[in-house]
Design a protein around this motif. Structure first.
Motif, mmCIF file in Angstrom:
data_model
loop_
_atom_site.group_PDB
_atom_site.id
_atom_site.type_symbol
_atom_site.label_atom_id
_atom_site.label_comp_id
_atom_site.label_asym_id
_atom_site.label_seq_id
_atom_site.Cartn_x
_atom_site.Cartn_y
_atom_site.Cartn_z
ATOM 1 N N PRO A 107 46.083 29.637 37.787
ATOM 2 C CA PRO A 107 45.498 28.780 36.746
ATOM 3 C C PRO A 107 44.379 29.510 36.006
ATOM 4 N N LYS A 108 44.188 29.153 34.757
ATOM 5 C CA LYS A 108 43.076 29.660 33.965
ATOM 6 C C LYS A 108 41.777 29.319 34.686
ATOM 7 N N PRO A 109 40.796 30.217 34.753
ATOM 8 C CA PRO A 109 40.617 31.447 33.978
ATOM 9 C C PRO A 109 41.038 32.722 34.715
ATOM 10 N N HIS A 110 41.814 32.594 35.789
ATOM 11 C CA HIS A 110 42.206 33.771 36.554
ATOM 12 C C HIS A 110 43.314 34.531 35.830
ATOM 13 N N PHE A 111 43.379 35.840 36.108
ATOM 14 C CA PHE A 111 44.341 36.691 35.427
ATOM 15 C C PHE A 111 45.620 36.845 36.257
ATOM 16 N N PRO A 112 46.735 37.046 35.608
ATOM 17 C CA PRO A 112 47.983 37.305 36.344
ATOM 18 C C PRO A 112 47.886 38.580 37.180
ATOM 19 N N TYR A 113 48.732 38.663 38.180
ATOM 20 C CA TYR A 113 48.781 39.865 39.008
ATOM 21 C C TYR A 113 50.181 39.988 39.613
ATOM 22 N N PHE A 114 50.508 41.224 40.011
ATOM 23 C CA PHE A 114 51.764 41.474 40.698
ATOM 24 C C PHE A 114 51.527 41.339 42.198
ATOM 25 N N ILE B 77 42.445 51.987 34.320
ATOM 26 C CA ILE B 77 42.388 51.632 32.900
ATOM 27 C C ILE B 77 40.970 51.195 32.568
ATOM 28 N N GLN B 78 40.363 51.856 31.612
ATOM 29 C CA GLN B 78 38.947 51.656 31.319
ATOM 30 C C GLN B 78 38.710 50.395 30.490
ATOM 31 N N ASP B 79 38.242 49.377 31.170
ATOM 32 C CA ASP B 79 37.790 48.132 30.534
ATOM 33 C C ASP B 79 36.753 47.543 31.474
ATOM 34 N N PRO B 80 35.619 48.248 31.640
ATOM 35 C CA PRO B 80 34.676 47.960 32.726
ATOM 36 C C PRO B 80 34.206 46.519 32.794
ATOM 37 N N LYS B 81 34.007 45.871 31.671
ATOM 38 C CA LYS B 81 33.528 44.483 31.678
ATOM 39 C C LYS B 81 34.657 43.472 31.533
ATOM 40 N N GLY B 82 35.855 43.972 31.413
ATOM 41 C CA GLY B 82 36.993 43.075 31.298
ATOM 42 C C GLY B 82 37.051 42.311 29.997
ATOM 43 N N LEU B 83 36.318 42.776 28.966
ATOM 44 C CA LEU B 83 36.232 42.019 27.717
ATOM 45 C C LEU B 83 37.560 42.021 26.952
ATOM 46 N N ARG B 84 38.216 43.191 26.925
ATOM 47 C CA ARG B 84 39.487 43.240 26.202
ATOM 48 C C ARG B 84 40.538 42.386 26.916
ATOM 49 N N LYS B 85 40.530 42.465 28.256
ATOM 50 C CA LYS B 85 41.488 41.661 29.009
ATOM 51 C C LYS B 85 41.243 40.170 28.757
ATOM 52 N N LEU B 86 39.974 39.771 28.765
ATOM 53 C CA LEU B 86 39.645 38.361 28.557
ATOM 54 C C LEU B 86 40.062 37.896 27.171
ATOM 55 N N LYS B 87 39.773 38.708 26.141
ATOM 56 C CA LYS B 87 40.138 38.330 24.777
ATOM 57 C C LYS B 87 41.644 38.205 24.629
#
Length: 434
Positions: free
Chosen positions: A90-97, A178-188
């Motif tokens: 469920p949101k706000p968690h991210f998908p995973y394998f 993969i460089q996205d240290p604050k997770g901002l791109r993933k969140l957007k």
């Protein structure tokens, strides 16, 4: 070559599941990176391979199939994400394998009486690994498989995991690289996905007058095309300093022929101000700003959309104008490889592809015809989904090193028109180079 879809000619012999060896992999979860997100709602490339296999069916079933299953199991030990499940919490968690012991992939064995020399069979559901037996021909269909797993499956075809590990570099699965240290791109990007309507299940529609064809551009034709473009732009300092690649000139020629082929009797041709889009993907793992190992097993693709007016693509200088536009986007990848990924949403895909958009699938650099399971090169390889996804498939050539195979599906009349236009272009370019 037209598709044959005679289900009565197909006999299912066995359906089974193939897993990595029992207890060979602990329960493992791999978080998705921001580079994975755009591809969660995009159909995978579905490629089929045809091989000559001049032996009786029973020899294939009793001798070869057990080895294929066993070697696939060993390969999945290293490429276990293929057998894992993609979990959407469920949101706000991210998908995973998530891989758990016993997870598997489907494997189907079927026999067909279709004559390979005049047609080939394409089942409507390509969601699993299939093995199709043709008279004197073996047919393999992958499910979301990348080139590297075929290399691994090939090297472990005799069930020798030691030779496999010595021959092919093992994959690196840690997506934290993969460089996205604050997770901002993933969140957007996830916000874009969460806020998008659930995409409807894609249904492949193949019209009865649709035909599939493969065009081969030889190294000599490609070289002449490059020289012709450079000569046309001899007064441009921009072109004097830039290398014009095989991809750029091939894409330009095919795109122009594709658009011009619409001008047929009874076809509702758009006006000259209509925008046309060409979408291509780019491997970004070797970019100087991205520190990603070559063995990283995950998405590392950027994409670009080339947009031009129809008038530019049907004019007297169409190929040169297309070269300029595509080359500009290729150069843009070098400066900012991940530009635009955060805007790639289901709506964006729908707007582009449902309009005047076409996607380049595959690449001559993948070495499709190097996929040798011990029976020699594939006799033929095809990308299945170009029938319904407005895609054009690129690959290397089986018997012409340095050439490019281009596969596409069009209505019969438009295909005839496309063929005549491309033949005229290549003839004119050859004559001008003499």
């Amino acid at each position: 070559m037209a598709h044959v879809r005679d289900q009565e000619s197909l006999k299912i012999i066995e359906r089974c599941q193939v897993s990595p060896p029992p207890n060979s992999i602990p329960t493992t979860s791999i978080p998705i990176s921001f580079l994975d997100i755009p591809w969660l709602y995009i159909s995978p490339i579905q490629r089929i391979f045809f091989y000559e296999f001049p032996f009786p069916t029973q020899t294939f079933l009793q001798t070869l199939i057990p080895k294929l299953k066993h070697s696939l199991s060993i390969t999945l030990q290293h490429f276990f994400p293929f057998a894992s499940n993609l979990v959407y919490p469920p949101k706000p968690h991210f998908p995973y394998f998530l891989y758990q012991d016993g997870d598997s992939i489907p494997f189907t064995i079927a026999e067909s009486t279709t004559n390979f020399d005049t047609s080939y069979l394409t089942p409507p559901n390509m969601s699993q690994i299939c093995t199709h037996l043709f008279p004197r021909c073996l047919h393999l269909v992958p499910r979301r498989m990348e080139h590297v797993i075929y290399l691994s499956w090939r090297f472990s075809k005799n069930g020798d995991s030691t030779s496999h590990e010595a021959s092919v570099p093992l994959p690196f699965h840690n997506s934290d690289i993969i460089q996205d240290p604050k997770g901002l791109r993933k969140l957007k990007m996830m916000e874009n996905m969460w806020n998008s309507p659930t995409p409807s299940k894609e249904i492949a529609i193949v019209f009865t007058d649709m035909v599939r064809a493969t065009f081969v551009l030889s190294p000599d034709q490609i070289e002449r095309l490059k020289k012709w473009v450079i000569a046309k732009c001899s007064n441009s300092d921009h072109f004097k300093t830039l290398h014009i690649s095989t991809f750029v000139v091939t894409s330009s020629l095919i795109w122009v022929c594709f658009v011009r082929s619409e001008e047929i009797i009874g076809y509702n041709v758009p006006n000259d101000d209509e925008l046309y889009h060409l979408i291509f993907l780019a491997d970004c793992r070797n970019h100087h700003e991205v520190s990603i190992p070559s063995t990283y097993f995950g998405n590392c693709l950027g994409y670009r959309t080339v947009t031009m007016k129809r008038s530019e693509l049907v004019g007297n200088n169409a190929i040169v104008e297309a070269v300029r536009a595509i080359k500009c986007q290729v150069r843009d990848v070098l400066s900012d490889p991940f530009k635009g990924l955060d805007t790639m949403t289901p709506e964006h895909k729908g707007r582009v592809v449902s309009g005047h958009g076409v996607v380049i699938a595959g690449s001559p650099k993948l070495g499709v015809y190097e996929t040798n399971f011990g029976w020699g090169k594939p006799k033929k390889s095809e990308v299945v989904h170009i029938d319904s996804s407005k895609s054009i498939a690129f690959s290397d050539c089986r018997d012409n090193e340095g050439g490019v195979e281009v596969g596409l599906t069009l209505g019969r009349i438009q295909m005839n028109n496309f063929t005549a236009i491309m033949k005229k272009y290549l003839s004119d370019i050859t004559n001008l180079n003499h």
